[in-house]
Design an enzyme around this catalytic site. Structure first.
Site, PDB file in Angstrom:
ATOM      1  N   TYR A 146       0.796  -1.249   0.000  1.00 51.42           N
ATOM      2  CA  TYR A 146       0.000   0.000   0.000  1.00 51.42           C
ATOM      3  C   TYR A 146       0.815   1.279   0.000  1.00 51.42           C
ATOM      4  CZ  TYR A 146       0.475  -0.118   5.179  1.00 51.42           C
ATOM      5  OH  TYR A 146       0.941  -0.144   6.469  1.00 51.42           O
ATOM      6  N   HIS A 204      -7.976  -2.471   1.535  1.00 54.87           N
ATOM      7  CA  HIS A 204      -7.198  -2.468   2.774  1.00 54.87           C
ATOM      8  C   HIS A 204      -7.974  -2.989   3.981  1.00 54.87           C
ATOM      9  CE1 HIS A 204      -5.477  -0.819   6.506  1.00 54.87           C
ATOM     10  NE2 HIS A 204      -4.322  -1.007   5.914  1.00 54.87           N
ATOM     11  N   ARG A 240     -12.349   0.025   7.213  1.00 50.88           N
ATOM     12  CA  ARG A 240     -12.044   1.398   7.627  1.00 50.88           C
ATOM     13  C   ARG A 240     -11.677   2.256   6.421  1.00 50.88           C
ATOM     14  NH1 ARG A 240      -7.026   1.195  10.350  1.00 50.88           N
ATOM     15  NH2 ARG A 240      -7.011  -1.035  10.393  1.00 50.88           N
ATOM     16  N   HIS A 283      -7.846  -6.765   5.447  1.00 49.04           N
ATOM     17  CA  HIS A 283      -7.710  -6.808   6.902  1.00 49.04           C
ATOM     18  C   HIS A 283      -9.110  -6.771   7.517  1.00 49.04           C
ATOM     19  CE1 HIS A 283      -3.741  -4.498   6.195  1.00 49.04           C
ATOM     20  NE2 HIS A 283      -3.355  -5.565   6.841  1.00 49.04           N
ATOM     21  N   HIS A 320      -6.146 -11.561   9.766  1.00 50.76           N
ATOM     22  CA  HIS A 320      -6.355 -11.498  11.219  1.00 50.76           C
ATOM     23  C   HIS A 320      -7.684 -12.167  11.626  1.00 50.76           C
ATOM     24  CE1 HIS A 320      -2.878  -8.960  11.248  1.00 50.76           C
ATOM     25  NE2 HIS A 320      -3.483  -7.959  10.641  1.00 50.76           N
ATOM     26  N   ASP A 373       3.385 -10.240   8.198  1.00 51.50           N
ATOM     27  CA  ASP A 373       2.745  -8.942   8.402  1.00 51.50           C
ATOM     28  C   ASP A 373       3.728  -7.793   8.608  1.00 51.50           C
ATOM     29  OD1 ASP A 373       0.851  -6.995   8.805  1.00 51.50           O
ATOM     30  OD2 ASP A 373      -0.076  -7.891  10.566  1.00 51.50           O
TER      31      ASP A 373
END
Ligand SMILES: [Zn+2]
Length: 452
Positions: A120, A206, A209, A231, A268, A319
């Site tokens: 990113y 991503h 959010r 995520h 996650h 990660d």
């Protein structure tokens, strides 16, 4: 063509003795158990397939260990993120290539032969796209090429600062794209990885959010059949914010509103209800677990036993790359479960089964699924990604078969790997990648400048 001979090798059918493996143009073309080594065979003791680190942010290797100082307020994921942003804002394309090359060298030395790069950090220091919008992606490809690791590039779409389409803040300026820019970025990234043997591409919205629902729907077709990673539910605050925004938890929202199937990987997925665990497992999507980073960031503990009992698939990723190693991820995954449940061998899958072997098999299968590799392991048609262990290592002495994997994961530390072949090239020998010295020098110089 190369011929390798192993005293013992873990094949898709299980352990086999006296195995000859033929490699042609980077691919395994024949596997024959039960044969003596022939003249011209390169001989080794114990062979395993290489695993994928299915989730990596390469540039963060440059700040590994730099956020371990407690500040005035409670140190959380969100305070770590401030350090990460400062670092991200300073790195040039050359820095990214250098840091990623060191990281991929370390991954290979530690048993990872493919990386899913959730990429990113796209734009110039001022937030404007580079003349080639995929400049940074090309640097990632350059690092993969130099190290020999197989790359699954996951260009990341990032548009907002929080749920509900909130404007991004200035620290996020290098990550931000419009849908049109992202479409151009994916096309240019596709070109950047085209010459790389073994490389493929997917996309990574991503998080909920950073991506609004309309944008998510608009970018999914850009995956063009490739993997889709996102995520989800890493942090309790993220779950609370998602509930406030939508009345749904992140995993719940995705399962209701996105076409989550075997091509998807939810990174996650730490915080789930029992209903979410069951529904997620049924989709065939992969849980991308990053146990070392999740522990480092204080994220929480993934409901691993419940997820496996429900038939879920998982793979592991490094990660933040604060520490890189196959045994580290698998050990941390199991140890977190032991601490939570106050029992041992929680993820072994049943009486008499080896915990190390079960974890290894899951990570191999889940990593291949999440990075769209239809053929995996030491079998004809698979990329020749092979790891040999040092049979003389004290923690492997007197062990055979699954006990070797248990010794490696739980007892051997970081120096049990002997050789690693990536796409048929022996890039690691005696535990050291052939670029180790030169790339460490360049990396150290870059980091000294970045932290000054
Ligand atoms: Zn991540």
């Amino acid at each position: 063509m190369a011929r390798l001979h192993f005293t013992s090798a873990l094949l898709p059918s299980g352990w086999a003795d006296d195995v000859q493996v033929v490699v042609t143009d980077g691919t395994i073309t024949a596997v024959t158990p039960g044969v003596m080594s022939a003249a011209g065979d390169e001989r080794h003791a114990i062979a395993l397939p290489g695993l994928a680190s299915l989730h990596s942010h390469a540039f963060q290797r440059g700040m590994a260990g730099l956020a371990e100082l407690r500040g005035d307020t409670t140190a959380t994921f969100w305070t770590w993120r401030e350090t990460m942003y400062r670092f991200a804002l300073a790195m040039t394309p050359d820095d990214v290539a250098t840091v990623a090359t060191l990281l991929y060298v370390e991954m290979l030395e530690q048993g990872f032969t493919r990386v899913g790069e959730f990429h990113y950090l796209h734009h110039d220091l001022d937030g404007k796209p580079y003349a080639d919008i995929a400049e940074m992606a090309a640097r990632i490809a350059q690092a993969a090429d130099a190290s020999g690791i197989a790359l699954t590039l996951l260009p990341t779409f990032y548009a907002h600062g929080s749920f509900g389409g909130a404007a991004p803040h200035d620290g996020q300026r290098r990550f931000i794209c419009t849908v049109d820019q992202f479409s151009a970025l994916v096309a240019a990234s596709r070109k950047a990885i085209a010459p790389l043997p073994g490389a493929n591409i997917g996309i990574a919205p991503h998080s909920l959010r950073a991506v609004a629902p309309g944008e998510l729907a608009a970018i999914i077709p850009l995956a063009d059949g490739g993997p889709i990673h996102i995520h989800a539910a890493e942090q309790v605050r993220e779950v609370e914010d998602c509930l406030a925004w939508s009345g749904r938890r992140p995993v719940e929202w995705l399962l209701e509103h996105a076409p989550v199937d075997h091509r998807w990987c939810l990174i996650h997925a730490t915080h789930m209800t029992d209903v979410e665990v069951d529904s997620f497992a049924r989709t065939g999507a992969v849980a991308g677990l990053c146990p070392v980073t999740e522990a480092n960031l204080g994220d929480g503990t993934f409901p691993a036993r419940e997820f496996l009992d429900a038939g879920g698939h998982f793979g592991v990723g490094t990660d933040s790359n604060v520490l890189v190693g196959v045994p580290d991820e698998l050990r941390q995954l199991e140890y977190a479960q032991r601490l939570k449940r106050r029992e041992r061998n929680v993820l072994s899958g049943g009486a008499g089964r080896s915990t190390g072997r079960t974890l290894f098999d899951h990570a191999l299968a889940g990593g291949a699924r999440a990075l769209a590799q239809p053929t995996r392991g030491l079998t004809p048609g698979a990329r020749a990604d092979i790891v040999t262990l040092d049979a003389a290592h004290p923690s492997l002495a007197g062990r055979a078969r699954d006990a070797v994997i248990d010794g490696w994961i739980f007892a051997a530390g970081s120096d049990a790997i002997d050789c690693v072949w990536a796409g048929g090239n022996k890039v690691v020998e005696g535990g050291r990648h052939r670029l180790r010295q030169s790339v460490r020098k360049r990396f150290n110089a870059a980091v000294r400048r970045l932290v000054a």
